[in-house]
Scaffold this motif. Sequence first.
Motif, PDB file in Angstrom:
ATOM      1  N   GLY A 133      84.830 -81.142 -38.189  1.00  0.00           N
ATOM      2  CA  GLY A 133      85.318 -79.885 -38.712  1.00  0.00           C
ATOM      3  C   GLY A 133      84.438 -78.684 -38.464  1.00  0.00           C
ATOM      4  N   ILE A 134      84.390 -77.853 -39.455  1.00  0.00           N
ATOM      5  CA  ILE A 134      83.780 -76.543 -39.341  1.00  0.00           C
ATOM      6  C   ILE A 134      82.262 -76.610 -39.258  1.00  0.00           C
ATOM      7  CG2 ILE A 134      83.709 -74.267 -40.440  1.00  0.00           C
ATOM      8  CD1 ILE A 134      86.685 -75.934 -40.050  1.00  0.00           C
ATOM      9  N   MET A 135      81.663 -77.669 -39.756  1.00  0.00           N
ATOM     10  CA  MET A 135      80.210 -77.730 -39.893  1.00  0.00           C
ATOM     11  C   MET A 135      79.470 -77.554 -38.573  1.00  0.00           C
ATOM     12  SD  MET A 135      79.830 -80.727 -42.673  1.00  0.00           S
ATOM     13  CE  MET A 135      78.079 -80.778 -42.385  1.00  0.00           C
ATOM     14  N   THR A 136      80.038 -77.975 -37.475  1.00  0.00           N
ATOM     15  CA  THR A 136      79.313 -77.897 -36.211  1.00  0.00           C
ATOM     16  C   THR A 136      79.064 -76.462 -35.778  1.00  0.00           C
ATOM     17  OG1 THR A 136      81.382 -78.114 -35.016  1.00  0.00           O
ATOM     18  CG2 THR A 136      80.103 -80.122 -35.367  1.00  0.00           C
ATOM     19  N   THR A 137      79.894 -75.525 -36.213  1.00  0.00           N
ATOM     20  CA  THR A 137      79.688 -74.136 -35.816  1.00  0.00           C
ATOM     21  C   THR A 137      78.695 -73.424 -36.722  1.00  0.00           C
ATOM     22  OG1 THR A 137      81.536 -73.360 -37.141  1.00  0.00           O
ATOM     23  CG2 THR A 137      82.003 -73.956 -34.861  1.00  0.00           C
ATOM     24  N   ASN A 138      78.409 -73.947 -37.886  1.00  0.00           N
ATOM     25  CA  ASN A 138      77.503 -73.288 -38.814  1.00  0.00           C
ATOM     26  C   ASN A 138      76.109 -73.113 -38.224  1.00  0.00           C
ATOM     27  OD1 ASN A 138      79.519 -73.103 -40.667  1.00  0.00           O
ATOM     28  ND2 ASN A 138      78.824 -74.780 -41.940  1.00  0.00           N
ATOM     29  N   ILE A 139      75.646 -74.092 -37.473  1.00  0.00           N
ATOM     30  CA  ILE A 139      74.309 -74.011 -36.898  1.00  0.00           C
ATOM     31  C   ILE A 139      74.233 -72.858 -35.902  1.00  0.00           C
ATOM     32  CG2 ILE A 139      72.649 -75.232 -35.436  1.00  0.00           C
ATOM     33  CD1 ILE A 139      73.722 -77.828 -36.738  1.00  0.00           C
ATOM     34  N   SER A 140      75.209 -72.777 -35.017  1.00  0.00           N
ATOM     35  CA  SER A 140      75.183 -71.703 -34.018  1.00  0.00           C
ATOM     36  C   SER A 140      75.348 -70.337 -34.670  1.00  0.00           C
ATOM     37  CB  SER A 140      76.240 -71.934 -32.942  1.00  0.00           C
ATOM     38  OG  SER A 140      77.518 -71.958 -33.511  1.00  0.00           O
ATOM     39  N   GLU A 141      76.170 -70.245 -35.713  1.00  0.00           N
ATOM     40  CA  GLU A 141      76.348 -68.966 -36.406  1.00  0.00           C
ATOM     41  C   GLU A 141      75.058 -68.543 -37.098  1.00  0.00           C
ATOM     42  OE1 GLU A 141      78.844 -66.845 -36.293  1.00  0.00           O
ATOM     43  OE2 GLU A 141      79.942 -68.186 -34.953  1.00  0.00           O
ATOM     44  N   ALA A 142      74.361 -69.486 -37.698  1.00  0.00           N
ATOM     45  CA  ALA A 142      73.092 -69.169 -38.366  1.00  0.00           C
ATOM     46  C   ALA A 142      72.058 -68.699 -37.345  1.00  0.00           C
ATOM     47  CB  ALA A 142      72.585 -70.383 -39.125  1.00  0.00           C
ATOM     48  N   LEU A 143      72.006 -69.370 -36.213  1.00  0.00           N
ATOM     49  CA  LEU A 143      71.062 -68.983 -35.165  1.00  0.00           C
ATOM     50  C   LEU A 143      71.403 -67.598 -34.621  1.00  0.00           C
ATOM     51  CD1 LEU A 143      68.615 -69.941 -33.603  1.00  0.00           C
ATOM     52  CD2 LEU A 143      70.152 -70.920 -31.914  1.00  0.00           C
ATOM     53  N   ASN A 144      72.681 -67.333 -34.396  1.00  0.00           N
ATOM     54  CA  ASN A 144      73.095 -66.012 -33.916  1.00  0.00           C
ATOM     55  C   ASN A 144      72.721 -64.918 -34.909  1.00  0.00           C
ATOM     56  OD1 ASN A 144      74.158 -66.982 -31.553  1.00  0.00           O
ATOM     57  ND2 ASN A 144      76.251 -67.074 -32.313  1.00  0.00           N
ATOM     58  N   MET A 155      70.285 -65.027 -37.089  1.00  0.00           N
ATOM     59  CA  MET A 155      68.835 -64.908 -37.111  1.00  0.00           C
ATOM     60  C   MET A 155      68.338 -64.071 -35.927  1.00  0.00           C
ATOM     61  SD  MET A 155      66.016 -67.953 -36.920  1.00  0.00           S
ATOM     62  CE  MET A 155      66.145 -68.262 -35.167  1.00  0.00           C
ATOM     63  N   LEU A 156      68.988 -64.220 -34.772  1.00  0.00           N
ATOM     64  CA  LEU A 156      68.520 -63.555 -33.555  1.00  0.00           C
ATOM     65  C   LEU A 156      69.180 -62.203 -33.291  1.00  0.00           C
ATOM     66  CD1 LEU A 156      68.394 -66.654 -31.221  1.00  0.00           C
ATOM     67  CD2 LEU A 156      66.513 -65.562 -32.446  1.00  0.00           C
ATOM     68  N   LYS A 157      70.093 -61.805 -34.155  1.00  0.00           N
ATOM     69  CA  LYS A 157      70.861 -60.582 -33.919  1.00  0.00           C
ATOM     70  C   LYS A 157      69.964 -59.365 -33.675  1.00  0.00           C
ATOM     71  CE  LYS A 157      75.087 -58.573 -35.598  1.00  0.00           C
ATOM     72  NZ  LYS A 157      76.087 -58.644 -36.626  1.00  0.00           N
ATOM     73  N   LYS A 158      68.949 -59.192 -34.500  1.00  0.00           N
ATOM     74  CA  LYS A 158      68.069 -58.029 -34.390  1.00  0.00           C
ATOM     75  C   LYS A 158      67.007 -58.199 -33.304  1.00  0.00           C
ATOM     76  CE  LYS A 158      68.751 -56.907 -39.211  1.00  0.00           C
ATOM     77  NZ  LYS A 158      68.173 -56.910 -40.542  1.00  0.00           N
ATOM     78  N   ALA A 159      66.883 -59.418 -32.793  1.00  0.00           N
ATOM     79  CA  ALA A 159      65.802 -59.694 -31.850  1.00  0.00           C
ATOM     80  C   ALA A 159      66.203 -59.496 -30.394  1.00  0.00           C
ATOM     81  CB  ALA A 159      65.308 -61.120 -32.058  1.00  0.00           C
ATOM     82  N   PHE A 210      60.311 -69.574 -32.766  1.00  0.00           N
ATOM     83  CA  PHE A 210      59.406 -70.652 -33.196  1.00  0.00           C
ATOM     84  C   PHE A 210      58.996 -70.459 -34.652  1.00  0.00           C
ATOM     85  CE2 PHE A 210      55.118 -72.280 -33.820  1.00  0.00           C
ATOM     86  CZ  PHE A 210      55.331 -73.628 -33.542  1.00  0.00           C
ATOM     87  N   ASN A 211      58.530 -69.261 -35.007  1.00  0.00           N
ATOM     88  CA  ASN A 211      58.061 -69.010 -36.376  1.00  0.00           C
ATOM     89  C   ASN A 211      59.172 -69.145 -37.400  1.00  0.00           C
ATOM     90  OD1 ASN A 211      55.404 -68.590 -35.633  1.00  0.00           O
ATOM     91  ND2 ASN A 211      55.732 -66.411 -35.234  1.00  0.00           N
ATOM     92  N   LYS A 212      60.366 -68.677 -37.071  1.00  0.00           N
ATOM     93  CA  LYS A 212      61.486 -68.807 -38.010  1.00  0.00           C
ATOM     94  C   LYS A 212      61.875 -70.270 -38.205  1.00  0.00           C
ATOM     95  CE  LYS A 212      63.499 -64.304 -38.126  1.00  0.00           C
ATOM     96  NZ  LYS A 212      63.982 -63.856 -39.393  1.00  0.00           N
ATOM     97  N   LEU A 213      61.879 -71.050 -37.127  1.00  0.00           N
ATOM     98  CA  LEU A 213      62.209 -72.469 -37.248  1.00  0.00           C
ATOM     99  C   LEU A 213      61.161 -73.223 -38.060  1.00  0.00           C
ATOM    100  CD1 LEU A 213      63.630 -73.288 -33.709  1.00  0.00           C
ATOM    101  CD2 LEU A 213      64.868 -73.236 -35.872  1.00  0.00           C
TER     102      LEU A 213
END
Length: 179
Positions: free
Chosen positions: A34-45, A47-51, A64-67
């Motif tokens: 289900g939906i759970m597989t996309t949560n990881i990519s959305e969280a990463l996106n 996190m990196l939006k401002k970077a 690296f530091n955020k992980l």
Amino acid sequence: MKEIQERNVDAYMYLIKLDQEKWTLLHDGDHRHGIMTTNISEALNCMLKKATVLPLNALVELIFNKLVKYFHQHREEVENCVHPFPTRIFDKFLRIEMKSREHKVTTYNPRERIYMFRSPIRVSGTGNNVYTLRLNNKSCSCGKWQTYILSCSHVLAVCRENGSRTNTYMPEIYSRQRT
């Protein structure tokens, strides 16, 4: 308007040629969970939006530091946890368990472990839906058990009715040992 319709038809024709198992929840054979597989990519996106304006070295260091921070926080949460599941999963489990108390279990076939539920009628007029739970197949017609893997309220209602342990139907993926 006609151009938009033509693009929609082109997109439809492209997708219909692809293996539907790879792009639809309906045809994935319950493998995608289900939906759970996309949560990881959305969280990463997120996190990196401002970077995105950073140079490559700074971007890699930021990731690296955020992980490291993320895994440190979650490791502490797991180590300090007093129940068998991480706090967020346990809280969700408790909400599902409270909802399960509303259900009236009707046994269709005890040998095959098939049960029926009718949801209570709400003041708004909704409810009165019929659901079928098949414990042997680990499936429920509400679709939540198959989609989220986490036991739905119908499973917990049957466990309460039969005196079974509810965590029997909690997948190992949610246990503290796996996190």
